[in-house]
Structures are given as C-alpha cells and as structure tokens.
Enzyme design. Structure first.
Site, short mmCIF file in Angstrom:
data_model
loop_
_atom_site.label_atom_id
_atom_site.label_comp_id
_atom_site.label_asym_id
_atom_site.label_seq_id
_atom_site.Cartn_x
_atom_site.Cartn_y
_atom_site.Cartn_z
N CYS A 177 -11.98 -33.21 -9.59
CA CYS A 177 -12.91 -32.97 -8.50
C CYS A 177 -14.25 -32.43 -8.96
O CYS A 177 -15.13 -32.17 -8.13
CB CYS A 177 -12.30 -32.00 -7.49
SG CYS A 177 -12.08 -30.31 -8.11
N CYS A 189 -24.08 -44.68 -5.93
CA CYS A 189 -23.21 -45.75 -6.41
C CYS A 189 -21.75 -45.34 -6.26
O CYS A 189 -21.36 -44.21 -6.56
CB CYS A 189 -23.53 -46.06 -7.88
SG CYS A 189 -22.48 -47.34 -8.60
N CYS A 216 0.81 -1.22 0.00
CA CYS A 216 0.00 0.00 0.00
C CYS A 216 0.84 1.26 0.00
O CYS A 216 0.30 2.37 -0.15
CB CYS A 216 -0.95 0.00 1.19
SG CYS A 216 -0.11 0.00 2.79
N CYS A 223 -3.97 -18.79 -22.54
CA CYS A 223 -3.29 -20.03 -22.16
C CYS A 223 -4.31 -21.10 -21.76
O CYS A 223 -5.23 -20.85 -20.98
CB CYS A 223 -2.34 -19.76 -21.00
SG CYS A 223 -1.61 -21.23 -20.30
N CYS A 234 -9.17 -30.29 -23.99
CA CYS A 234 -9.58 -31.69 -23.95
C CYS A 234 -9.99 -32.15 -22.57
O CYS A 234 -10.45 -33.29 -22.41
CB CYS A 234 -8.46 -32.58 -24.49
SG CYS A 234 -6.96 -32.57 -23.48
N HIS A 267 -28.74 -47.30 -8.16
CA HIS A 267 -29.54 -47.94 -9.22
C HIS A 267 -29.39 -49.45 -9.06
O HIS A 267 -28.54 -50.08 -9.69
CB HIS A 267 -29.06 -47.49 -10.60
CG HIS A 267 -27.57 -47.50 -10.75
ND1 HIS A 267 -26.88 -48.61 -11.16
CD2 HIS A 267 -26.65 -46.54 -10.51
CE1 HIS A 267 -25.58 -48.34 -11.19
NE2 HIS A 267 -25.41 -47.09 -10.80
N CYS A 323 -4.06 -30.35 -29.22
CA CYS A 323 -4.30 -29.25 -28.30
C CYS A 323 -3.15 -28.25 -28.40
O CYS A 323 -1.98 -28.63 -28.35
CB CYS A 323 -4.42 -29.76 -26.86
SG CYS A 323 -5.81 -30.88 -26.59
N CYS A 364 -13.62 -29.43 -13.49
CA CYS A 364 -12.30 -30.03 -13.27
C CYS A 364 -12.40 -31.53 -13.48
O CYS A 364 -13.32 -32.18 -12.97
CB CYS A 364 -11.82 -29.71 -11.86
SG CYS A 364 -10.31 -30.59 -11.39
#
Length: 328
Positions: free
Chosen positions: A176, A121, A5, A188, A204, A129, A219, A173
């Site tokens: 996760c 599951c 600052c 990028c 991809c 299921h 890619c 992601c």
C-alpha cells in the site's frame, strides 16, 4: 478492580465486549483505543488476549467524533488496499481511491474527488503520460530527500548522513506504500503493516511467507542488513557440500538417543507417579517394567518415522531450494 489501572470501579464502568469475555474499565479502553487509532491500527486486539475488537464495540467506546471518523477512514483504506483494482490518486494532499475494473487496456484514470480531477496511469500509478512509457515509482530512499532542504551548505556532510539514516529508518509498505518507521537496531525484520496488514521483510521489502528467513535469500530474522552476495554463495555451497555429512552425523546421534531415551524417560515418569500412589512394591515394579518394555517397542517406530520423514525433507530443501537459488 480494573486489571489495567488497578482502581476500584462500579460494575457499570466495565463495558461488555462482543469479541471476548475480558473486562476493563471504560476509561482504560478509551485511552487504549485512542492510542491505537492514532497509530493507524484498525485491527485492534483486546488488551488481554489476541481477540480482535468488533467495529461496533470500537464505535461505542470512542467518544470523540474525530477519532471515529479517522477509524472509519483507516478501515475503509484497509479494505480498498486489499482490492488489486484500487488505484490511489498521486496528487499531493489527495488520498482519493479510484476503483478501476477492466482498465488495463484503457489505462487513463481520472480522480473523482471534487476539486482534484488529476489524471494518472493505471499501470504505473503516476501522472498521465500519453506520449511516453510508464515511469518507475520513486524508490524508498527518496522519502528522506525533503530533509536535505533543512540542511545548511556548511553542514552538507552532516546532512548527507542524516538523509542516509532517515532513508534506512523509514521505508514504504510494498503493498500500500504507507510510510513505516523502524529503529535500525538489528531487531526483528518481520514487519506487519498496520494499514493493509501486509507481512513483509524489512531488509528486502518483499511480501514474505513463514519460511522466508529460512530460505537462502540472504535476509536474516535479526540484523541490520542482508548478507552479501559472496557470503550467501559461500553459505549455500557449504550447505550443499556438507549436507550429507551433517545429516549422517545428526541421524547417527539422534537414532540411539531417541531409541534409548524414550524408555528411560517413560520408566522414570511412571516410577515417580507410582511412588506418589499407594501401590505396593511389586505393583510399582510391574508398572515400571511394562512401561519400559512398551516403550522399547514404540521407540524404534518413532525413530523410523522421524528419520524417514525428516531426512527426505532436509534433502529436498537442500538439493531443491538451495541449489535452485545457487543456480540463479
């Protein structure tokens, strides 16, 4: 004076960090951490260097209990995501994690959060299921589907464009399934999830290594979309057919440049250093001559090592990785 600052502060306003020796005022560090935690970042680096701040320092700097709790939640989630046996409850508004060790043969899991009890599951991570096979997880473009509910019938064309744009800007992601947004401006494509730390390709959505964008995957490091299949095949064929000529041309230019360039560079460098010193003319001439002669003996060795190592590596990559990808 605080380097962030630029305001004069008393010495007691500069807390000591365990990760590094940099100092900033407490107010700037609190604001910095407040922004980082609100963005779900738990691996927060020092504002002045890449050193990661210790959790004890973050707890001491975060004055709001809600931010400390949020930081603890994100930190715990990051640790759980790294565990391959962790499964997250698929129920709406439930982020409870179930640690399921050895549940591959008995895949029926139950959420342990009070008031939830959802059964799902272990394999597909979808609601349980018992009478059918595992269903695939929803794809990333479906994340934008709720936006279509806000579009009026007369604006359906505009709504489809909006949904498509949001589907391109928001993805999940691969590790996760956290929502990640990126401006689709051709910047990028090497993305780092702030929740689990997964390094993946935006095009991809695969976890990547450092050579992903150098491999014939289609890619590109910069760009809005990967190469088409036709362009990728033509590029691979061009590399395979033109590699001997290109390598020979590069080696034919590099060998004389390195062999002659190193002695010239060393001679000029030694001459510039001797001119600044108090050496006599004969001493300067002797030092320059000796450095050039020594470089003439060393430069062929350097050239042979570079050619002997570089050319086989290039040939292995082209006729190994590229040809294998072309055959696939």
């Amino acid at each position: 004076e605080c380097p962030l600052c630029l305001l004069p502060q008393p010495p007691e306003a500069f807390p000591t960090l365990a990760s590094c020796a940099h100092r900033s005022c407490r107010a700037c560090l609190e604001q910095y951490l407040r922004i980082a935690v609100s963005e779900s970042r738990v691996q927060v680096a020092c504002p002045h260097c890449p050193a990661v701040l210790q959790p004890a320092d973050i707890h001491g700097l975060l004055a709001e209990p809600a931010l400390r709790d949020k930081y603890e939640e994100f930190l715990l989630r990051r640790l759980l995501v790294a565990d391959p046996s962790t499964r997250w409850c698929p129920a709406p508004d439930c982020s409870y994690a179930v640690i399921a060790y050895g549940c591959a043969e008995c895949p029926r899991l139950t959420c342990g959060r009070e008031g939830c009890g959802t059964e799902f599951c272990y394999h597909c991570r979808q609601p349980w299921h018992p009478d059918g096979p595992c269903v695939p997880a929803p794809s990333a473009p479906s994340l934008a589907n709720p936006a279509a509910q806000l579009v009026h019938p007369e604006d359906s064309a505009h709504g489809e464009t909006l949904v498509q744009a949001e589907a391109e800007d928001i993805k999940v992601c691969p590790r996760c399934s956290a929502f990640i947004m990126k401006i689709n401006d051709g910047s990028c494509n090497r993305m780092n999830c702030t929740v689990c730390g997964c390094l993946f390709c935006w095009l991809c959505l695969q976890e990547i290594s450092d050579v992903h964008f150098l491999s014939p995957s289609g890619c590109t490091f910069w760009g809005k979309r990967p190469w088409s299949r036709t362009r990728k095949i033509l590029w691979q064929l061009g590399i395979v057919l033109g590699a001997p000529m290109v390598i020979s041309l590069v080696a034919g230019i590099a060998v004389p440049v390195i062999t002659i360039g190193i002695p010239i560079y060393m001679g000029r460098k030694v001459l510039a250093g001797s001119l600044e010193s108090s050496l006599s003319g004969c001493q300067q001439c002797l030092s320059v001559t000796s450095s050039v002669l020594l470089s003439l003996f060393v430069s062929p060795i350097i050239t042979a090592v570079m050619v002997g190592v570089g050319v086989p590596l290039m040939l292995t990559y082209i006729y190994g990785v590229v040809v294998l990808s072309l055959c696939r």
